[in-house]
Design an enzyme around this catalytic site. Structure first.
Site, PDB file in Angstrom:
ATOM      1  N   CYS A  46      -4.090  12.837  12.418  1.00 45.72           N
ATOM      2  CA  CYS A  46      -4.859  11.597  12.465  1.00 45.72           C
ATOM      3  C   CYS A  46      -4.601  10.963  13.818  1.00 45.72           C
ATOM      4  O   CYS A  46      -3.896  11.538  14.652  1.00 45.72           O
ATOM      5  CB  CYS A  46      -4.471  10.658  11.331  1.00 45.72           C
ATOM      6  SG  CYS A  46      -2.809  10.035  11.477  1.00 45.72           S
ATOM      7  N   LYS A  58       0.838  -1.216   0.000  1.00 47.31           N
ATOM      8  CA  LYS A  58       0.000   0.000   0.000  1.00 47.31           C
ATOM      9  C   LYS A  58       0.862   1.251   0.000  1.00 47.31           C
ATOM     10  O   LYS A  58       0.641   2.167  -0.787  1.00 47.31           O
ATOM     11  CB  LYS A  58      -0.884   0.000   1.259  1.00 47.31           C
ATOM     12  CG  LYS A  58      -1.502   1.361   1.587  1.00 47.31           C
ATOM     13  CD  LYS A  58      -2.336   1.346   2.849  1.00 47.31           C
ATOM     14  CE  LYS A  58      -1.614   1.599   4.124  1.00 47.31           C
ATOM     15  NZ  LYS A  58      -1.344   3.017   4.450  1.00 47.31           N
ATOM     16  N   ASN A  59       1.852   1.291   0.889  1.00 50.54           N
ATOM     17  CA  ASN A  59       2.607   2.544   1.056  1.00 50.54           C
ATOM     18  C   ASN A  59       3.567   2.820  -0.098  1.00 50.54           C
ATOM     19  O   ASN A  59       4.040   3.939  -0.258  1.00 50.54           O
ATOM     20  CB  ASN A  59       3.342   2.545   2.397  1.00 50.54           C
ATOM     21  CG  ASN A  59       2.375   2.733   3.551  1.00 50.54           C
ATOM     22  OD1 ASN A  59       1.194   2.998   3.332  1.00 50.54           O
ATOM     23  ND2 ASN A  59       2.859   2.578   4.771  1.00 50.54           N
ATOM     24  N   ARG A 111      -4.416  10.533   4.088  1.00 52.16           N
ATOM     25  CA  ARG A 111      -3.323  11.507   4.178  1.00 52.16           C
ATOM     26  C   ARG A 111      -2.382  11.456   2.975  1.00 52.16           C
ATOM     27  O   ARG A 111      -1.794  12.457   2.597  1.00 52.16           O
ATOM     28  CB  ARG A 111      -2.501  11.197   5.435  1.00 52.16           C
ATOM     29  CG  ARG A 111      -2.935  11.912   6.662  1.00 52.16           C
ATOM     30  CD  ARG A 111      -1.886  11.686   7.714  1.00 52.16           C
ATOM     31  NE  ARG A 111      -0.572  12.073   7.215  1.00 52.16           N
ATOM     32  CZ  ARG A 111      -0.081  13.295   7.258  1.00 52.16           C
ATOM     33  NH1 ARG A 111      -0.771  14.262   7.791  1.00 52.16           N
ATOM     34  NH2 ARG A 111       1.118  13.556   6.779  1.00 52.16           N
ATOM     35  N   ARG A 124      -8.317  -0.313   5.173  1.00 49.84           N
ATOM     36  CA  ARG A 124      -7.450   0.656   4.507  1.00 49.84           C
ATOM     37  C   ARG A 124      -6.120   0.022   4.121  1.00 49.84           C
ATOM     38  O   ARG A 124      -5.460   0.484   3.186  1.00 49.84           O
ATOM     39  CB  ARG A 124      -7.175   1.853   5.439  1.00 49.84           C
ATOM     40  CG  ARG A 124      -8.345   2.789   5.623  1.00 49.84           C
ATOM     41  CD  ARG A 124      -7.933   3.989   6.448  1.00 49.84           C
ATOM     42  NE  ARG A 124      -6.588   4.387   6.091  1.00 49.84           N
ATOM     43  CZ  ARG A 124      -5.615   4.669   6.962  1.00 49.84           C
ATOM     44  NH1 ARG A 124      -5.842   4.649   8.254  1.00 49.84           N
ATOM     45  NH2 ARG A 124      -4.429   5.007   6.544  1.00 49.84           N
ATOM     46  N   ASP A 156       5.299   0.894  11.716  1.00 50.15           N
ATOM     47  CA  ASP A 156       4.060   0.249  11.256  1.00 50.15           C
ATOM     48  C   ASP A 156       3.934  -1.203  11.728  1.00 50.15           C
ATOM     49  O   ASP A 156       2.922  -1.857  11.459  1.00 50.15           O
ATOM     50  CB  ASP A 156       3.957   0.314   9.724  1.00 50.15           C
ATOM     51  CG  ASP A 156       3.719   1.731   9.230  1.00 50.15           C
ATOM     52  OD1 ASP A 156       3.328   2.588  10.044  1.00 50.15           O
ATOM     53  OD2 ASP A 156       3.926   1.982   8.024  1.00 50.15           O
ATOM     54  N   ARG A 200       1.126  14.722  12.434  1.00 49.14           N
ATOM     55  CA  ARG A 200       1.506  14.489  11.040  1.00 49.14           C
ATOM     56  C   ARG A 200       1.694  15.773  10.228  1.00 49.14           C
ATOM     57  O   ARG A 200       0.957  16.042   9.272  1.00 49.14           O
ATOM     58  CB  ARG A 200       0.492  13.564  10.342  1.00 49.14           C
ATOM     59  CG  ARG A 200       0.017  12.394  11.142  1.00 49.14           C
ATOM     60  CD  ARG A 200       0.738  11.103  11.005  1.00 49.14           C
ATOM     61  NE  ARG A 200       1.240  10.637   9.760  1.00 49.14           N
ATOM     62  CZ  ARG A 200       0.711   9.659   9.042  1.00 49.14           C
ATOM     63  NH1 ARG A 200      -0.407   9.092   9.430  1.00 49.14           N
ATOM     64  NH2 ARG A 200       1.301   9.236   7.960  1.00 49.14           N
TER      65      ARG A 200
HETATM   66  N1  EPU Z   1       7.364  14.726   9.881  1.00 42.70           N
HETATM   67  C1  EPU Z   1       7.588  16.061  10.090  1.00 42.70           C
HETATM   68  N2  EPU Z   1       7.359  16.932   9.065  1.00 42.70           N
HETATM   69  C2  EPU Z   1       6.933  16.502   7.835  1.00 42.70           C
HETATM   70  C3  EPU Z   1       6.710  15.133   7.625  1.00 42.70           C
HETATM   71  C4  EPU Z   1       6.939  14.261   8.673  1.00 42.70           C
HETATM   72  O1  EPU Z   1       7.974  16.473  11.178  1.00 42.70           O
HETATM   73  O2  EPU Z   1       6.759  17.336   6.944  1.00 42.70           O
HETATM   74  C5  EPU Z   1       7.615  13.775  10.968  1.00 42.70           C
HETATM   75  C6  EPU Z   1       6.379  12.963  11.350  1.00 42.70           C
HETATM   76  O3  EPU Z   1       5.570  13.642  12.288  1.00 42.70           O
HETATM   77  C7  EPU Z   1       7.002  11.710  11.902  1.00 42.70           C
HETATM   78  C8  EPU Z   1       8.231  11.522  11.041  1.00 42.70           C
HETATM   79  O4  EPU Z   1       8.514  12.801  10.480  1.00 42.70           O
HETATM   80  O5  EPU Z   1       7.403  11.908  13.227  1.00 42.70           O
HETATM   81  C9  EPU Z   1       8.100  10.502   9.938  1.00 42.70           C
HETATM   82  O6  EPU Z   1       6.911  10.739   9.187  1.00 42.70           O
HETATM   83  P1  EPU Z   1       6.828  10.426   7.633  1.00 42.70           P
HETATM   84  O7  EPU Z   1       6.678  11.695   6.890  1.00 42.70           O
HETATM   85  O8  EPU Z   1       7.945   9.525   7.244  1.00 42.70           O
HETATM   86  O9  EPU Z   1       5.447   9.648   7.531  1.00 42.70           O
HETATM   87  P2  EPU Z   1       4.546   9.597   6.233  1.00 42.70           P
HETATM   88  O10 EPU Z   1       5.421   9.639   5.056  1.00 42.70           O
HETATM   89  O11 EPU Z   1       3.460  10.602   6.336  1.00 42.70           O
HETATM   90  C10 EPU Z   1       4.546   7.023   5.859  1.00 42.70           C
HETATM   91  C11 EPU Z   1       3.555   5.912   5.900  1.00 42.70           C
HETATM   92  C12 EPU Z   1       3.156   5.616   7.325  1.00 42.70           C
HETATM   93  C13 EPU Z   1       4.414   5.265   8.124  1.00 42.70           C
HETATM   94  C14 EPU Z   1       5.420   6.420   8.028  1.00 42.70           C
HETATM   95  C15 EPU Z   1       6.732   6.127   8.719  1.00 42.70           C
HETATM   96  C16 EPU Z   1       2.328   6.078   3.834  1.00 42.70           C
HETATM   97  C17 EPU Z   1       1.039   6.329   3.153  1.00 42.70           C
HETATM   98  N3  EPU Z   1       2.368   6.263   5.134  1.00 42.70           N
HETATM   99  O12 EPU Z   1       3.888   8.183   6.383  1.00 42.70           O
HETATM  100  O13 EPU Z   1       2.321   4.467   7.275  1.00 42.70           O
HETATM  101  O14 EPU Z   1       4.068   5.036   9.472  1.00 42.70           O
HETATM  102  O15 EPU Z   1       5.704   6.693   6.649  1.00 42.70           O
HETATM  103  O16 EPU Z   1       7.361   5.043   8.146  1.00 42.70           O
HETATM  104  O17 EPU Z   1       3.298   5.706   3.201  1.00 42.70           O
HETATM  105  C18 EPU Z   1       0.542   3.077   7.902  1.00 42.70           C
HETATM  106  O18 EPU Z   1       0.706   2.452   6.851  1.00 42.70           O
HETATM  107  O19 EPU Z   1      -0.191   2.659   8.832  1.00 42.70           O
HETATM  108  C19 EPU Z   1       1.229   4.350   8.099  1.00 42.70           C
HETATM  109  C20 EPU Z   1       0.852   5.238   9.014  1.00 42.70           C
END
Ligand code: EPU
Length: 449
Positions: free
Chosen positions: A117, A22-23, A93, A425, A333, A122
């Site tokens: 969320c 998915k991701n 998201r 999801r 995750d 986030r």
């Molecule tokens: N962060 C910031 N600023 C940003 C973006 C992120 O401070 O602009 C922080 C976040 O708050 C967090 C850390 O950086 O503490 C990492 O967040 P990241 O941006 O890597 O998360 P994401 O890209 O939004 C994806 C996955 C998540 C997974 C995270 C971490 C998808 C759709 N989502 O989210 O997956 O937990 O990377 O590996 O790819 C899930 O599948 O259940 C899920 C939540």
């Protein structure tokens, strides 16, 4: 809202084939906005988040055609559409993934700010900072991110981003989707971009590989330093299509479900190479994923990138320390799932969440099932108990819900996991997969017990 009713205590037995990730798939789909030619993806999982991304791309002027076996072709035909509406982005998201591609290929974007969320705030500040470094002008208007690439240097030419040196690290490491966004934007920028502190997550590597197959010039994939030489345009995928990588989180979830029931499960299409930290922790707990060749015979070589493994589990589960970290560390995750497993370990285990420090929605629900867990800030101490007991539970997060299903599979008596739309999801028909392994699990439509 549907629920799962699970009668625990049955060892899982049989074979599961791991689906596409998915991701990885969500940013891969968004990358189709970078070209006016068809992008054909293979092994797209059938999940509600993916369907939401399809709706979003449809609203952004793409024709989408689904074939059998998870084939999906996305063809951007109306490049005038640049609005990612709140109604869609608020349900998923990952809608933010369209920002970089829209800006790079269409020169502007109006994308709803995704909001928080259940697992935390986030923020998307790093995404925006990276795109601004590429020359974009970004403002906020009525909950929308309004972004524009610099105007053309020659009158009448297209707006185009400019290569830059970008540091993408944040307080908790890099950002997975932020890296996907900035990398996807940089492939069409003028000049060279270097991204430092890029996410090393395999899903982001997968996005980079897709972009390369479309003509992008990227080096350093899977490392924290990416170098991207901008090109004028991208083509579609090769005619054979691009296969989405297997879902390492789905793989880890079923591995732990097999382990907690002391079952005998073979996992096919298992992405061993992407799960090093999880397999290391599990080995210490007493759970191993032994490579098997197709058909169950012992192989000559160890499991490779995607292979079949057979789960083996020792009678006693050892308590261990787990700290979630950016890849190649232990994935956030899989935190809820390993915590469920550790509730039955022989001693005290500690789980520390370093990516999303509030991602502990499963703790209170596991307590309702007889687990012993004490939470102190971003850590939880888990004192193993002899057995878990079924109870009605609910979690407002995908992976927390997966942890509860794992606990329920081992618990004495009946557990009702409410609001399984969270699971839908991220897990394709989880109840059907578990039923095929012998679990007593039923989906109860519309029920909330
Ligand atoms: N962060 C910031 N600023 C940003 C973006 C992120 O401070 O602009 C922080 C976040 O708050 C967090 C850390 O950086 O503490 C990492 O967040 P990241 O941006 O890597 O998360 P994401 O890209 O939004 C994806 C996955 C998540 C997974 C995270 C971490 C998808 C759709 N989502 O989210 O997956 O937990 O990377 O590996 O790819 C899930 O599948 O259940 C899920 C939540």
């Amino acid at each position: 809202m549907d629920s799962f009713v699970i009668n625990g205590g049955r060892p899982l037995r049989g074979t599961v084939r791991i689906n596409g990730s998915k991701n990885a798939c969500l940013p891969l789909m968004a990358a189709a906005l970078l070209t006016d030619q068809p992008v054909r993806l293979l092994g797209v999982p059938n999940l509600s988040d993916i369907r939401n991304m399809q709706r979003l791309l449809d609203s952004l002027g793409c024709d989408l055609t689904a074939g059998g076996d998870g084939e999906l072709t996305i063809h951007g035909t109306d490049a005038s559409r640049v609005l990612a509406h709140y109604d869609i982005v608020r349900t998923m998201r990952a809608g933010i993934c369209v920002l970089g591609p829209l800006l790079a290929a269409r020169g502007r974007a109006r994308v709803s700010m995704p909001g928080g969320c259940a697992i935390g705030d986030r923020p998307v500040d790093l995404h925006l900072r990276g795109l601004e470094a590429l020359g974009a002008t970004i403002t906020l208007d009525a909950g929308y991110i309004v972004a524009e690439a610099p105007p053309a240097e020659t009158p009448g030419g297209p707006r185009r981003l400019r290569g830059a040196h970008i540091f993408l690290g944040g307080p908790n490491g890099s950002t997975a989707l932020g890296t996907a966004n900035v990398m996807s934007a940089a492939v069409l920028a003028q000049g060279t971009t270097v991204i430092e502190s890029a996410a090393c997550e395999p899903e982001i590597e997968d996005v980079g590989r897709l972009l390369i197959s479309m003509g992008a010039k990227i080096t350093g994939l899977g490392s924290p330093r990416l170098t991207i030489q901008g090109v004028e345009s991208l083509r579609g995928t090769p005619p054979a299509g691009y296969p989405v990588m297997p879902d390492r989180i789905e793989a880890g979830t079923y591995l732990m479900a097999a382990a907690i029931t002391h079952g005998d499960v073979t996992l096919e299409n298992f992405p061993t190479d992407t799960l090093g930290a999880a397999l290391d922790r599990l080995r210490e707990i007493g759970v191993t994923a032994e490579p098997v060749a197709a058909g169950g015979a012992e192989p000559d070589t160890p499991a490779s990138a995607a292979d079949a493994v057979r789960v083996a589990v020792s009678r006693r589960l050892n308590p261990v320390q787990v700290v979630t970290q950016p890849h190649p560390g232990f994935p956030t995750d899989l935190q809820a799932q390993i915590m469920a497993l550790l509730t039955l370990a022989d001693g005290n285990a500690i789980v520390t969440e370093k990516i999303f420090p509030d991602r502990f929605l499963h703790v209170a629900e596991l307590l309702r099932m007889g687990a012993k867990i004490t939470r102190v800030g971003p850590s939880a101490m888990i004192t193993g108990v002899r057995e878990l007991v079924g109870a009605p539970v609910m979690a407002s997060d995908l992976r927390a819900s997966a942890g509860l299903v794992i606990a329920a599979l081992a618990a004495r008596g009946q557990t009702t996991v409410n609001r399984v739309y969270h699971l839908d999801r991220g897990y394709e028909q989880m109840e059907t997969t578990l039923q095929a392994l012998g679990a007593q699990i039923e989906r109860v439509p519309g029920g909330s017990v």
